[in-house]
Design a protein around this motif. Sequence first.
Motif, PDB file in Angstrom:
ATOM      1  N   MET A   1     -22.966   7.275 154.024  1.00 18.28           N
ATOM      2  CA  MET A   1     -22.098   6.723 155.027  1.00 18.28           C
ATOM      3  C   MET A   1     -21.827   5.258 154.702  1.00 18.28           C
ATOM      4  O   MET A   1     -22.731   4.514 154.383  1.00 18.28           O
ATOM      5  CB  MET A   1     -22.756   6.841 156.408  1.00 18.28           C
ATOM      6  N   ILE A   2     -20.557   4.878 154.775  1.00 15.69           N
ATOM      7  CA  ILE A   2     -20.155   3.485 154.550  1.00 15.69           C
ATOM      8  C   ILE A   2     -19.596   2.933 155.861  1.00 15.69           C
ATOM      9  O   ILE A   2     -18.722   3.535 156.470  1.00 15.69           O
ATOM     10  CB  ILE A   2     -19.081   3.386 153.448  1.00 15.69           C
ATOM     11  N   VAL A   3     -20.111   1.796 156.279  1.00 14.89           N
ATOM     12  CA  VAL A   3     -19.651   1.138 157.495  1.00 14.89           C
ATOM     13  C   VAL A   3     -19.063  -0.210 157.095  1.00 14.89           C
ATOM     14  O   VAL A   3     -19.691  -0.973 156.360  1.00 14.89           O
ATOM     15  CB  VAL A   3     -20.795   0.942 158.506  1.00 14.89           C
ATOM     16  N   ASN A   4     -17.866  -0.477 157.587  1.00 12.85           N
ATOM     17  CA  ASN A   4     -17.196  -1.722 157.262  1.00 12.85           C
ATOM     18  C   ASN A   4     -16.820  -2.426 158.563  1.00 12.85           C
ATOM     19  O   ASN A   4     -16.292  -1.813 159.475  1.00 12.85           O
ATOM     20  CB  ASN A   4     -15.946  -1.437 156.427  1.00 12.85           C
ATOM     21  N   ASP A   5     -17.116  -3.698 158.652  1.00 11.58           N
ATOM     22  CA  ASP A   5     -16.788  -4.485 159.836  1.00 11.58           C
ATOM     23  C   ASP A   5     -15.957  -5.676 159.371  1.00 11.58           C
ATOM     24  O   ASP A   5     -16.360  -6.415 158.473  1.00 11.58           O
ATOM     25  CB  ASP A   5     -18.081  -4.959 160.499  1.00 11.58           C
ATOM     26  N   LEU A   6     -14.793  -5.874 159.994  1.00  9.85           N
ATOM     27  CA  LEU A   6     -13.877  -6.904 159.546  1.00  9.85           C
ATOM     28  C   LEU A   6     -13.360  -7.687 160.750  1.00  9.85           C
ATOM     29  O   LEU A   6     -12.993  -7.113 161.774  1.00  9.85           O
ATOM     30  CB  LEU A   6     -12.692  -6.249 158.824  1.00  9.85           C
TER      31      LEU A   6
END
Length: 72
Positions: A1-6
Amino acid sequence: MIVNDLTVEQSAAAWPVFRIAPEAHSFPFEYSTDDLAALGTLVALESDDPEGRLGAWAQAFIHGTPQIRSLC
């Protein structure tokens, strides 16, 4: 799982970002007698606009309260 916060922060200079003549802050523009002489027929519309569509389109680019003025 890849989580990205921008987080994006946008900013801009206050309008207008460049200096323009005070008489250019409203549309239609108020020209001096000398400017009208220099512009000649360039200030005349080439075709009728009875519905005011051209004026409405141009007004969308002007910031502030519109002031109705005669070109001549």
